[in-house]
Design a protein around this motif. Structure first.
Motif, PDB file in Angstrom:
ATOM      1  N   ARG A  60      -4.273   2.087 -12.520  1.00 43.48           N
ATOM      2  CA  ARG A  60      -3.353   1.058 -12.008  1.00 43.48           C
ATOM      3  C   ARG A  60      -2.714   1.526 -10.702  1.00 43.48           C
ATOM      4  O   ARG A  60      -2.612   0.761  -9.739  1.00 43.48           O
ATOM      5  N   PHE A  61      -2.309   2.790 -10.647  1.00 42.38           N
ATOM      6  CA  PHE A  61      -1.670   3.303  -9.438  1.00 42.38           C
ATOM      7  C   PHE A  61      -2.669   3.418  -8.295  1.00 42.38           C
ATOM      8  O   PHE A  61      -2.327   3.153  -7.134  1.00 42.38           O
ATOM      9  N   SER A  62      -3.907   3.799  -8.589  1.00 42.04           N
ATOM     10  CA  SER A  62      -4.906   3.963  -7.534  1.00 42.04           C
ATOM     11  C   SER A  62      -5.183   2.663  -6.805  1.00 42.04           C
ATOM     12  O   SER A  62      -5.571   2.665  -5.633  1.00 42.04           O
ATOM     13  N   ASN A  63      -4.972   1.542  -7.471  1.00 38.63           N
ATOM     14  CA  ASN A  63      -5.167   0.243  -6.822  1.00 38.63           C
ATOM     15  C   ASN A  63      -4.141  -0.008  -5.725  1.00 38.63           C
ATOM     16  O   ASN A  63      -4.354  -0.830  -4.838  1.00 38.63           O
ATOM     17  N   ARG A  64      -3.021   0.706  -5.788  1.00 33.20           N
ATOM     18  CA  ARG A  64      -1.969   0.542  -4.782  1.00 33.20           C
ATOM     19  C   ARG A  64      -2.084   1.568  -3.659  1.00 33.20           C
ATOM     20  O   ARG A  64      -1.396   1.443  -2.645  1.00 33.20           O
ATOM     21  N   VAL A  65      -2.916   2.577  -3.861  1.00 34.09           N
ATOM     22  CA  VAL A  65      -2.997   3.682  -2.906  1.00 34.09           C
ATOM     23  C   VAL A  65      -3.933   3.326  -1.762  1.00 34.09           C
ATOM     24  O   VAL A  65      -5.082   2.927  -1.975  1.00 34.09           O
ATOM     25  N   GLY A  66      -3.427   3.498  -0.521  1.00 35.94           N
ATOM     26  CA  GLY A  66      -4.245   3.224   0.648  1.00 35.94           C
ATOM     27  C   GLY A  66      -5.023   4.435   1.109  1.00 35.94           C
ATOM     28  O   GLY A  66      -6.190   4.359   1.458  1.00 35.94           O
ATOM     29  N   SER A  90       0.838  -1.187   0.000  1.00 31.93           N
ATOM     30  CA  SER A  90       0.000   0.000   0.000  1.00 31.93           C
ATOM     31  C   SER A  90       0.876   1.240   0.000  1.00 31.93           C
ATOM     32  O   SER A  90       1.973   1.239   0.559  1.00 31.93           O
ATOM     33  N   ILE A  91       0.374   2.294  -0.643  1.00 30.11           N
ATOM     34  CA  ILE A  91       1.078   3.578  -0.685  1.00 30.11           C
ATOM     35  C   ILE A  91       0.111   4.655  -0.202  1.00 30.11           C
ATOM     36  O   ILE A  91      -0.948   4.853  -0.798  1.00 30.11           O
ATOM     37  N   SER A  92       0.460   5.309   0.898  1.00 28.56           N
ATOM     38  CA  SER A  92      -0.345   6.411   1.402  1.00 28.56           C
ATOM     39  C   SER A  92       0.381   7.723   1.112  1.00 28.56           C
ATOM     40  O   SER A  92       1.610   7.781   1.130  1.00 28.56           O
ATOM     41  N   ILE A  93      -0.403   8.776   0.841  1.00 23.77           N
ATOM     42  CA  ILE A  93       0.180  10.053   0.448  1.00 23.77           C
ATOM     43  C   ILE A  93      -0.391  11.163   1.314  1.00 23.77           C
ATOM     44  O   ILE A  93      -1.609  11.271   1.486  1.00 23.77           O
ATOM     45  N   LEU A  94       0.492  11.994   1.858  1.00 21.55           N
ATOM     46  CA  LEU A  94       0.111  13.205   2.569  1.00 21.55           C
ATOM     47  C   LEU A  94       0.790  14.374   1.877  1.00 21.55           C
ATOM     48  O   LEU A  94       2.011  14.410   1.760  1.00 21.55           O
ATOM     49  N   ALA A  95      -0.017  15.320   1.393  1.00 24.80           N
ATOM     50  CA  ALA A  95       0.523  16.535   0.785  1.00 24.80           C
ATOM     51  C   ALA A  95       0.058  17.731   1.595  1.00 24.80           C
ATOM     52  O   ALA A  95      -1.065  17.743   2.106  1.00 24.80           O
ATOM     53  N   HIS A  96       0.914  18.726   1.707  1.00 25.33           N
ATOM     54  CA  HIS A  96       0.575  19.918   2.485  1.00 25.33           C
ATOM     55  C   HIS A  96       0.680  21.163   1.627  1.00 25.33           C
ATOM     56  O   HIS A  96       1.617  21.312   0.838  1.00 25.33           O
ATOM     57  N   SER A  97      -0.314  22.050   1.752  1.00 24.21           N
ATOM     58  CA  SER A  97      -0.267  23.374   1.166  1.00 24.21           C
ATOM     59  C   SER A  97      -0.025  23.299  -0.344  1.00 24.21           C
ATOM     60  O   SER A  97      -0.763  22.640  -1.077  1.00 24.21           O
ATOM     61  N   MET A  98       1.011  23.958  -0.838  1.00 21.55           N
ATOM     62  CA  MET A  98       1.314  23.971  -2.266  1.00 21.55           C
ATOM     63  C   MET A  98       1.704  22.598  -2.791  1.00 21.55           C
ATOM     64  O   MET A  98       1.619  22.321  -3.991  1.00 21.55           O
ATOM     65  N   GLY A  99       2.122  21.706  -1.896  1.00 21.75           N
ATOM     66  CA  GLY A  99       2.428  20.338  -2.312  1.00 21.75           C
ATOM     67  C   GLY A  99       1.212  19.627  -2.889  1.00 21.75           C
ATOM     68  O   GLY A  99       1.351  18.701  -3.699  1.00 21.75           O
ATOM     69  N   ASN A 100       0.015  20.059  -2.519  1.00 24.75           N
ATOM     70  CA  ASN A 100      -1.203  19.486  -3.082  1.00 24.75           C
ATOM     71  C   ASN A 100      -1.368  19.855  -4.547  1.00 24.75           C
ATOM     72  O   ASN A 100      -1.886  19.074  -5.344  1.00 24.75           O
TER      73      ASN A 100
END
Length: 381
Positions: free
Chosen positions: A225-231, A198-208
């Motif tokens: 395909r990538f969304s299937n790996r995203v937690g 699983s791959i989780s992503i946290l973006a902040h401010s301009m990183g979004n």
């Protein structure tokens, strides 16, 4: 407006870690906890000792690794900066080790080695993309703080783009984000090739903005395909034009899994950003929570969180302390079960009351779920 800018300038004053901030300290400290972080960056390498990267843009992607120690008396949400380097591990965040990684293949090998230390099915990568006005070491220490406070059994990966760490550098940072899109896309593909479950992503401010633009440019099949790996995807205080956000989601399509938008109604930085953008609302301070829910978001209001540091724009850092309970509450309440999608629902109670009303869970958090893209599991709409 001028008073607000002055306040922001004053809050940014003081000693900030620039060159030499990653001087190594290997002194033992009982109770201190080390965290290993893998680093991908579009920053230029800096030859100054113990600095590694500056705020200028590199023509190629660079890779590195660092181990950062968190002191035993750490306050959740804060970074205990040393008054002078290399700091004291008994009281400060300190670097235990740091170094460059040769290329993407060596990076991938190291990533897989770290993932192999977890049981199969629990091999999770946590990718953090920092925001505007962030020095290299600030992004590194912020990620370390978040992982530490969240008690997250993950392999942390920091994507750090070329911010100069200057309040007056908004346009430079915005252009650095645009330049970094291809590099972040390459990084997402690299993570997808790893052994992560699983791959989780946290973006902040301009990183979004960087994350959104990168996902938007991915071919549709690659996105699926990538969304299937995203937690999980968490957008903290997104500094994105709301019209651009809606336009991008129309192109990308409603996500199969809901994403989380973290907002704070007292975010002064986003008020300034809105003024600079000609009055167009930013996603992180958007007034129509129901519309965000219809776009596929769980909206979480952290206005009542007491940040350990001065900036309301950085309240997401304090959220880490509550993330185990928040995740547990979302799971128990059915909010992560997209099979129950049946329109948006506004939730006025605080998260503790909300969970108590639905599952009798004993959770009390200073967080409000404002809206969600589906009704409660087992509940009415």
């Amino acid at each position: 407006m001028s008073a607000l800018l002055i306040a922001l300038l004053l809050s940014a004053c003081g000693s900030r870690p620039t060159t030499g901030a990653l001087a190594i300290n290997t002194e033992p400290a009982a109770g201190a906890q080390d965290h290993d972080v893998l680093i991908v960056t579009t920053r230029e390498r800096d030859p100054t000792p113990n600095t590694y990267f500056n705020g200028e843009r590199s023509e190629t992607i660079n890779y590195a690794e660092a181990t950062v120690s968190v002191p035993p008396a750490h306050k959740a949400g804060a970074i205990e900066w040393p008054r002078e380097v290399p700091g004291d591990p008994k009281t400060d965040f300190v670097a235990r080790s740091a170094g460059y990684i040769e290329n993407d293949q060596v990076f991938l090998k190291q990533l897989n080695q770290r993932l192999s230390q977890f049981p199969k099915g629990e091999r999770d990568v946590f990718l953090f993309i920092h925001g505007y006005n962030t020095l290299f070491v600030e992004g590194l220490y912020r990620m370390t703080q978040f992982v530490h406070d969240a008690k997250a059994p993950v392999v942390p990966v920091l994507f750090t783009w070329a911010s100069r760490g200057q309040l007056q550098g908004y346009v430079y940072d915005l252009n650095s984000v645009a330049i970094a899109r291809d590099s972040l896309e390459q990084t997402l593909r690299l993570l997808a090739r790893s052994n992560a479950d699983s791959i989780s992503i946290l973006a902040h401010s301009m990183g979004n903005y960087l994350l959104l633009e990168t996902v938007r440019q991915l071919p549709a099949e690659d996105r699926r395909r990538f969304s299937n790996r995203v937690g999980a995807v968490v957008l903290a205080a997104p500094d994105i034009d709301i019209d651009l956000f809606k336009n991008s989601l129309r192109k990308i399509g409603r996500p199969e899994k809901p994403f989380v938008i973290v907002v704070s109604r007292d975010d002064g930085a986003l008020r300034v950003s809105r003024a600079l953008a000609g009055g167009v609302e930013r996603v992180g301070a958007y007034s129509d929570d129901e519309e965000l829910a219809e776009l596929g978001a769980i909206v979480i209001d952290v206005t009542d969180l007491d940040p350990a540091e001065t900036s309301s724009h950085g309240k997401f850092a304090a959220l880490a302390e509550y993330s185990p309970g928040l995740r547990r509450a979302l799971l128990q309440s059915g909010l992560t079960d997209v099979s129950s999608v049946s329109g948006s629902k506004t939730l006025g109670d605080d998260l503790g009351s909300f969970v108590g009303n639905t599952t009798q869970a004993a959770v009390t958090l200073p967080i409000k779920i404002i809206a969600a893209p589906f009704s409660l599991a087992g509940g009415g709409s």
